[in-house]
Design a protein around this motif. Structure first.
Motif, PDB file in Angstrom:
ATOM      1  N   GLY A  68      35.560  60.898 -50.865  1.00 16.17           N
ATOM      2  CA  GLY A  68      35.038  60.725 -52.225  1.00 16.17           C
ATOM      3  C   GLY A  68      34.268  61.652 -53.064  1.00 16.17           C
ATOM      4  O   GLY A  68      33.851  62.392 -52.719  1.00 16.17           O
ATOM      5  N   HIS A  69      33.546  61.013 -53.940  1.00 16.38           N
ATOM      6  CA  HIS A  69      32.478  61.921 -54.678  1.00 16.38           C
ATOM      7  C   HIS A  69      31.148  61.343 -54.745  1.00 16.38           C
ATOM      8  O   HIS A  69      30.220  62.467 -54.451  1.00 16.38           O
ATOM      9  N   ASN A  70      30.655  60.045 -54.761  1.00 14.51           N
ATOM     10  CA  ASN A  70      29.385  59.666 -54.724  1.00 14.51           C
ATOM     11  C   ASN A  70      29.356  59.101 -53.412  1.00 14.51           C
ATOM     12  O   ASN A  70      29.319  58.138 -52.850  1.00 14.51           O
ATOM     13  N   ARG A  71      28.825  60.065 -52.313  1.00 19.30           N
ATOM     14  CA  ARG A  71      29.057  59.951 -50.909  1.00 19.30           C
ATOM     15  C   ARG A  71      27.660  58.939 -50.540  1.00 19.30           C
ATOM     16  O   ARG A  71      27.638  58.074 -49.663  1.00 19.30           O
ATOM     17  N   PRO A  72      26.413  59.478 -51.149  1.00 18.55           N
ATOM     18  CA  PRO A  72      25.284  58.458 -50.907  1.00 18.55           C
ATOM     19  C   PRO A  72      25.559  57.082 -51.232  1.00 18.55           C
ATOM     20  O   PRO A  72      25.490  56.150 -50.194  1.00 18.55           O
ATOM     21  N   LEU A  73      26.028  56.781 -52.199  1.00 18.07           N
ATOM     22  CA  LEU A  73      26.505  55.156 -52.588  1.00 18.07           C
ATOM     23  C   LEU A  73      27.375  54.892 -51.921  1.00 18.07           C
ATOM     24  O   LEU A  73      27.486  53.732 -51.511  1.00 18.07           O
ATOM     25  N   VAL A 176      30.140  48.214 -55.149  1.00 15.48           N
ATOM     26  CA  VAL A 176      31.585  48.279 -55.572  1.00 15.48           C
ATOM     27  C   VAL A 176      31.864  48.444 -56.778  1.00 15.48           C
ATOM     28  O   VAL A 176      32.614  49.386 -57.361  1.00 15.48           O
ATOM     29  N   ARG A 177      31.260  47.658 -57.629  1.00 13.73           N
ATOM     30  CA  ARG A 177      31.374  47.735 -59.096  1.00 13.73           C
ATOM     31  C   ARG A 177      31.084  48.907 -59.596  1.00 13.73           C
ATOM     32  O   ARG A 177      31.713  49.517 -60.743  1.00 13.73           O
ATOM     33  N   ARG A 178      29.940  49.704 -59.049  1.00 12.56           N
ATOM     34  CA  ARG A 178      29.633  50.937 -59.863  1.00 12.56           C
ATOM     35  C   ARG A 178      30.578  51.860 -59.289  1.00 12.56           C
ATOM     36  O   ARG A 178      30.745  52.795 -59.965  1.00 12.56           O
ATOM     37  N   LEU A 179      30.913  51.855 -57.970  1.00 10.04           N
ATOM     38  CA  LEU A 179      31.694  52.978 -57.351  1.00 10.04           C
ATOM     39  C   LEU A 179      33.047  52.763 -57.998  1.00 10.04           C
ATOM     40  O   LEU A 179      33.728  54.006 -58.099  1.00 10.04           O
ATOM     41  N   SER A 180      33.537  51.610 -58.507  1.00  4.41           N
ATOM     42  CA  SER A 180      34.852  51.566 -58.754  1.00  4.41           C
ATOM     43  C   SER A 180      35.041  52.389 -60.329  1.00  4.41           C
ATOM     44  O   SER A 180      36.045  52.725 -60.553  1.00  4.41           O
ATOM     45  N   ILE A 188      36.726  53.555 -51.051  1.00  4.73           N
ATOM     46  CA  ILE A 188      35.380  52.745 -50.986  1.00  4.73           C
ATOM     47  C   ILE A 188      35.779  51.618 -49.589  1.00  4.73           C
ATOM     48  O   ILE A 188      34.726  51.524 -48.829  1.00  4.73           O
ATOM     49  N   ILE A 189      37.066  51.384 -49.492  1.00  2.86           N
ATOM     50  CA  ILE A 189      37.564  50.435 -48.288  1.00  2.86           C
ATOM     51  C   ILE A 189      37.127  51.277 -47.204  1.00  2.86           C
ATOM     52  O   ILE A 189      36.628  50.956 -46.090  1.00  2.86           O
TER      53      ILE A 189
END
Length: 292
Positions: A68-73, A176-180, A188-189
């Protein structure tokens, strides 16, 4: 005829009912194997292993990076989801199936408050009504237990862990809302079991119980039923009427009551029915209030 059926029972609702059945069977499987002495952390590890394999295959099928892109989150989502899962499984193994399921539906309260804090979303009147009804419902369910020493009283520690699990689920939903906005749903899953597996193995320590072939198959079913639940949920949320379809998720409580009665000989008390009805009513008001 097909059109009329689709209007009464739209495809999103059908997927949500499938999701509810999958998660109800998952919880029943967790409770079942725990009755044979399998520790909670081992059940979480087994579930995470199955999910990790299936999720990895799904990500690779899409030909995208698993990281993914935002690995910390993404990692934080995995931690929050893992802690919530541990709490939920502990509650399922120490409370009647119906009560453990109902308490998990306290999550709209925490989701609304966290969304207000982190996502700067306003709280609607329907959400305030949901919070009030949910708190009243919780008091109805737990009230008779306070000061009671009977065998039928719910263990308050397990109730608190169940509520903590609902809170953890809410944290995951908000993340998840932010990551979406930047991440593929499969990635994400994937991060969920990626964190849950090593964490559960670490917490399990030397308490591993070697399962026989039958219990091994039951542990695999925990993971498979989870994937069915997640698949149905994802498909339902992709439909146009996602908000109203989500109302059908509460049929999981009915499934849990029936499974608890049939397999574990659990009969919910009148207080459970009354409190549970308030919690579900509050959640439905919240759902339809937002999407009306």
């Amino acid at each position: 005829m097909t059109t009329n059926f689709d209007s009464i029972f739209p495809v999103g609702a059908r997927y949500m009912v499938l999701s509810a059945l999958g998660f109800a069977l998952m919880s029943a499987s967790v409770k079942y194997v725990s009755n044979y002495g399998i520790p909670v952390f081992e059940i979480v590890a087994a579930r995470a292993l199955v999910s990790l394999i299936l999720s990895y295959i799904d990500v690779k099928r899409k030909r995208i990076s698993v990281w993914g892109h935002n690995r910390p989150l993404l990692f934080l989502r995995g931690v929050a989801g893992s802690m919530a899962l541990i709490c939920v499984y502990y509650a399922v193994t120490t409370l009647p199936l119906a009560e453990a399921t109902i308490l998990q539906y306290m999550h709209p309260i925490f989701t609304a408050l966290l969304a207000l804090w982190f996502l700067k979303e306003s709280i609607q009147k329907s959400t305030i009504t949901c919070i009030i009804l949910s708190i009243l419902g919780l008091l109805f369910m737990v009230g008779p237990t306070l000061g009671s020493s009977t065998a039928e009283a719910m263990p308050l520690f397990s109730v608190m862990v169940a509520i903590l699990g609902a809170f953890g689920s809410s944290v995951s939903y908000v993340i998840v809302r932010r990551l979406s906005q930047t991440e593929d749903s499969s990635v994400i899953i994937f991060y969920f079991p990626l964190v849950a597996l090593p964490l559960s193995l670490l917490l399990m320590g030397n308490n591993f119980v070697v399962p026989d072939l039958y219990l091994t198959m039951m542990l695999v079913l925990v993971g498979l039923f989870t994937q069915v639940g997640q698949l149905g949920l994802t498909k339902a949320m992709q439909t146009q009427a996602a908000g109203k379809a989500s109302a059908y998720s509460y049929i999981q409580i009915i499934f849990s009551i029936l499974i608890g009665l049939a397999i574990f000989n659990e009969i919910p008390t009148i207080w459970t029915y009354m409190g549970g009805s308030m919690i579900v009513l509050g959640a439905l008001v919240n759902t339809f209030g937002k999407h009306s």
